[in-house]
Design a protein around this motif. Structure first.
Motif, PDB file in Angstrom:
ATOM      1  N   LEU A  94     -20.348  12.710   2.484  1.00 49.16           N
ATOM      2  CA  LEU A  94     -19.619  11.840   1.569  1.00 49.16           C
ATOM      3  C   LEU A  94     -18.233  11.552   2.133  1.00 49.16           C
ATOM      4  N   GLU A  95     -17.805  10.301   2.004  1.00 49.23           N
ATOM      5  CA  GLU A  95     -16.470   9.935   2.462  1.00 49.23           C
ATOM      6  C   GLU A  95     -15.896   8.848   1.560  1.00 49.23           C
ATOM      7  N   GLY A  96     -14.588   8.635   1.683  1.00 48.61           N
ATOM      8  CA  GLY A  96     -13.933   7.676   0.814  1.00 48.61           C
ATOM      9  C   GLY A  96     -13.082   6.696   1.591  1.00 48.61           C
ATOM     10  N   ILE A  97     -12.916   5.495   1.026  1.00 51.65           N
ATOM     11  CA  ILE A  97     -12.064   4.463   1.619  1.00 51.65           C
ATOM     12  C   ILE A  97     -11.217   3.845   0.504  1.00 51.65           C
ATOM     13  N   LEU A  98      -9.919   3.757   0.736  1.00 52.26           N
ATOM     14  CA  LEU A  98      -9.026   2.966  -0.098  1.00 52.26           C
ATOM     15  C   LEU A  98      -8.751   1.666   0.644  1.00 52.26           C
ATOM     16  N   TYR A 142      -5.288  10.275  -5.707  1.00 50.85           N
ATOM     17  CA  TYR A 142      -5.818  11.240  -6.668  1.00 50.85           C
ATOM     18  C   TYR A 142      -7.123  10.743  -7.274  1.00 50.85           C
ATOM     19  N   GLN A 143      -7.172   9.455  -7.602  1.00 45.40           N
ATOM     20  CA  GLN A 143      -8.383   8.898  -8.201  1.00 45.40           C
ATOM     21  C   GLN A 143      -9.556   8.991  -7.233  1.00 45.40           C
ATOM     22  N   LEU A 144      -9.348   8.563  -5.993  1.00 47.75           N
ATOM     23  CA  LEU A 144     -10.427   8.609  -5.010  1.00 47.75           C
ATOM     24  C   LEU A 144     -10.868  10.046  -4.757  1.00 47.75           C
ATOM     25  N   PHE A 145      -9.918  10.968  -4.675  1.00 43.04           N
ATOM     26  CA  PHE A 145     -10.256  12.372  -4.422  1.00 43.04           C
ATOM     27  C   PHE A 145     -11.065  12.945  -5.590  1.00 43.04           C
ATOM     28  N   ALA A 146     -10.724  12.562  -6.824  1.00 51.82           N
ATOM     29  CA  ALA A 146     -11.497  13.013  -7.983  1.00 51.82           C
ATOM     30  C   ALA A 146     -12.927  12.488  -7.916  1.00 51.82           C
ATOM     31  N   TYR A 147     -13.094  11.231  -7.497  1.00 49.98           N
ATOM     32  CA  TYR A 147     -14.438  10.696  -7.331  1.00 49.98           C
ATOM     33  C   TYR A 147     -15.239  11.523  -6.333  1.00 49.98           C
ATOM     34  N   LEU A 148     -14.623  11.817  -5.187  1.00 44.64           N
ATOM     35  CA  LEU A 148     -15.320  12.549  -4.131  1.00 44.64           C
ATOM     36  C   LEU A 148     -15.676  13.964  -4.587  1.00 44.64           C
ATOM     37  N   GLN A 149     -14.743  14.645  -5.216  1.00 38.96           N
ATOM     38  CA  GLN A 149     -14.995  16.017  -5.654  1.00 38.96           C
ATOM     39  C   GLN A 149     -16.148  16.087  -6.651  1.00 38.96           C
ATOM     40  N   ASN A 150     -16.162  15.188  -7.599  1.00 42.05           N
ATOM     41  CA  ASN A 150     -17.186  15.249  -8.637  1.00 42.05           C
ATOM     42  C   ASN A 150     -18.510  14.663  -8.185  1.00 42.05           C
ATOM     43  N   GLN A 151     -18.496  13.789  -7.183  1.00 41.92           N
ATOM     44  CA  GLN A 151     -19.732  13.224  -6.664  1.00 41.92           C
ATOM     45  C   GLN A 151     -20.425  14.170  -5.703  1.00 41.92           C
ATOM     46  N   ALA A 152     -19.677  15.056  -5.068  1.00 37.75           N
ATOM     47  CA  ALA A 152     -20.228  15.915  -4.014  1.00 37.75           C
ATOM     48  C   ALA A 152     -21.426  16.724  -4.499  1.00 37.75           C
ATOM     49  N   ALA A 153     -21.388  17.179  -5.742  1.00 35.96           N
ATOM     50  CA  ALA A 153     -22.489  18.001  -6.259  1.00 35.96           C
ATOM     51  C   ALA A 153     -23.721  17.171  -6.583  1.00 35.96           C
ATOM     52  N   GLN A 154     -23.607  15.857  -6.544  1.00 37.87           N
ATOM     53  CA  GLN A 154     -24.711  14.988  -6.948  1.00 37.87           C
ATOM     54  C   GLN A 154     -25.363  14.248  -5.782  1.00 37.87           C
ATOM     55  N   THR A 155     -24.924  14.507  -4.558  1.00 35.78           N
ATOM     56  CA  THR A 155     -25.504  13.830  -3.403  1.00 35.78           C
ATOM     57  C   THR A 155     -25.713  14.829  -2.277  1.00 35.78           C
ATOM     58  N   ALA A 178       0.829  -1.200   0.000  1.00 37.17           N
ATOM     59  CA  ALA A 178       0.000   0.000   0.000  1.00 37.17           C
ATOM     60  C   ALA A 178       0.864   1.250   0.000  1.00 37.17           C
ATOM     61  N   PHE A 179       2.164   1.074   0.160  1.00 42.53           N
ATOM     62  CA  PHE A 179       3.100   2.195   0.192  1.00 42.53           C
ATOM     63  C   PHE A 179       4.184   1.962  -0.851  1.00 42.53           C
ATOM     64  N   GLN A 210       8.553   5.869   3.287  1.00 41.49           N
ATOM     65  CA  GLN A 210       7.379   5.213   2.730  1.00 41.49           C
ATOM     66  C   GLN A 210       6.276   6.237   2.500  1.00 41.49           C
ATOM     67  N   ARG A 211       5.664   6.177   1.333  1.00 37.94           N
ATOM     68  CA  ARG A 211       4.563   7.078   0.995  1.00 37.94           C
ATOM     69  C   ARG A 211       3.387   6.276   0.453  1.00 37.94           C
ATOM     70  N   LEU A 212       2.193   6.807   0.633  1.00 43.10           N
ATOM     71  CA  LEU A 212       1.035   6.220  -0.023  1.00 43.10           C
ATOM     72  C   LEU A 212       1.172   6.377  -1.534  1.00 43.10           C
ATOM     73  N   ILE A 213       0.500   5.504  -2.268  1.00 43.18           N
ATOM     74  CA  ILE A 213       0.592   5.536  -3.730  1.00 43.18           C
ATOM     75  C   ILE A 213      -0.286   6.668  -4.248  1.00 43.18           C
ATOM     76  N   SER A 214       0.341   7.700  -4.760  1.00 41.68           N
ATOM     77  CA  SER A 214      -0.365   8.948  -5.069  1.00 41.68           C
ATOM     78  C   SER A 214      -1.487   8.786  -6.102  1.00 41.68           C
ATOM     79  N   PRO A 215      -1.321   8.025  -7.219  1.00 43.05           N
ATOM     80  CA  PRO A 215      -2.447   7.925  -8.165  1.00 43.05           C
ATOM     81  C   PRO A 215      -3.720   7.350  -7.543  1.00 43.05           C
ATOM     82  N   HIS A 216      -3.559   6.477  -6.551  1.00 38.16           N
ATOM     83  CA  HIS A 216      -4.740   5.909  -5.896  1.00 38.16           C
ATOM     84  C   HIS A 216      -5.496   6.988  -5.119  1.00 38.16           C
TER      85      HIS A 216
END
Length: 343
Positions: free
Chosen positions: A296-300, A279-292, A263-264, A271-277
């Motif tokens: 809203l929260e996210g889990i990797l 970024y992808q989840l954050f994009a989902y949250l940002q674009n979903q926020a206007a539709q619910t 996971a790192f 050790q760092r978290l995998i940035s594309p993962h």
């Protein structure tokens, strides 16, 4: 690597079929050394049940030289054989029987398993015994991509669809054996990261569909909150499809599964978290926020990796967790961990 016993649970949930009463215990009591042994046992169990109920029947086209007309007359072979002067014709007609695409595929798969040395002799003997119970008019079909696609187009019901999934996974683990004529080698599909990623994703989504009632569970497409000079340019944006969305009247969770060994990743000796993962989840949250209208929260979610993790952040106002799930622990602990994750 996922223990073979737990692999059984992953496959059952991924294929949306919980075992019959007592089947959990039956499989848990057996010792499997290779995933192929587990898949073979699943195929035997399901096929025996199918044979006990009676193999499903279907119409299959048959060609035969007849003295009485039946179905369609095939002129070319009839004329070539000069049958008309003898009052006969080659006819093609539909006949109801067990020689269906699924039954042919099952017979062909059992034939392949009965020849492989990757199975213990006792299990191969069971395969041959079950295969011998098929009617003689079931013509075995080779285990090929084309045959699998043809059967999948039939949209089979639950138990038969499960057997098709088993055959498909056996096919995906098969390798041609150039040293031994007529036999097939099989590899351990747990090492296939892309294949296991799809199984893990479907396992998590279907687990929540079947084991809890608080949330509506789905995989959904999120629309981009975007504008463009030309409307047609919006169609060029990549699709955003969630692995699992859990939604209730009070809360919505976007859960993204990542089947990675770690996971790192190292970055400048840290050790760092995998940035594309992220970024992808954050994009989902940002674009979903206007539709619910609900929070809203996210889990990797990663399978247990080199480092265990349960990290909590607030990113752009959204609660986000990064969690590992230990797939090496007993199944009740895995089930409890998944339920606790969304409580």
């Amino acid at each position: 690597m996922v223990p073979i016993q737990n692999l059984y649970y992953l496959l059952c949930y991924a294929w949306n079929r919980l075992p019959e009463p007592g089947e959990w215990q039956h499989v848990a009591e057996q010792e499997f050394h290779r995933p192929l042994e587990l898949l073979t046992q699943l195929l035997l169990t399901g096929t025996r049940r199918l044979l006990q109920k009676g193999l499903p029947l279907g119409y299959a086209e048959r060609e035969e030289e007849l003295a009485e007309l039946r179905g369609r007359v095939l002129l070319t072979p009839t004329i070539r054989r000069d049958l008309l002067r003898r009052g006969r014709a080659v006819c093609a007609y539909d006949e109801l029987g067990p020689n269906t695409p699924l039954n042919r595929l099952l017979a062909g798969t059992l034939d392949a398993l009965g020849r492989t040395r990757r199975l213990p002799a006792a299990l191969r003997q069971q395969v041959r015994q079950v295969r011998s119970r098929f009617p003689e008019d079931v013509q075995p079909a080779p285990l090929t991509r084309a045959e699998l696609r043809a059967v999948r187009r039939l949209r089979l019901p639950g138990p038969e669809s499960f057997l098709l999934n088993v055959c498909t996974l056996i096919y995906r683990t098969a390798l041609p054996d150039t040293d031994t004529e007529g036999r097939t080698r099989f590899h351990d599909f747990r090492r296939d990261e892309a294949l296991m990623a799809g199984i893990f994703e479907r396992f998590v989504r279907n687990f929540y569909r079947l084991e809890q009632r608080r949330y509506r569970v789905l995989s959904e497409t999120i629309s981009w909150q975007a504008e463009a000079d030309r409307t047609e340019d919006l169609a060029l944006l990549p699709s955003m499809i969630t692995d699992t969305s859990l939604e209730s009247a009070e809360r919505k969770i976007i859960l993204d599964t990542k089947y990675y060994n770690v996971a790192f990743k190292p970055h400048h000796d840290r050790q760092r978290l995998i940035s594309p993962h992220l970024y992808q989840l954050f994009a989902y949250l940002q674009n979903q926020a206007a539709q619910t209208a609900v929070p809203l929260e996210g889990i990797l979610l990663y399978p247990a990796a080199t480092h265990e993790a349960d990290l909590r952040y607030v990113l752009g106002g959204f609660p986000v967790r990064v969690v590992t799930l230990d797939l090496n622990q007993p199944w009740p602990a895995i089930s409890a961990a998944l339920l606790a994750l969304v409580q």
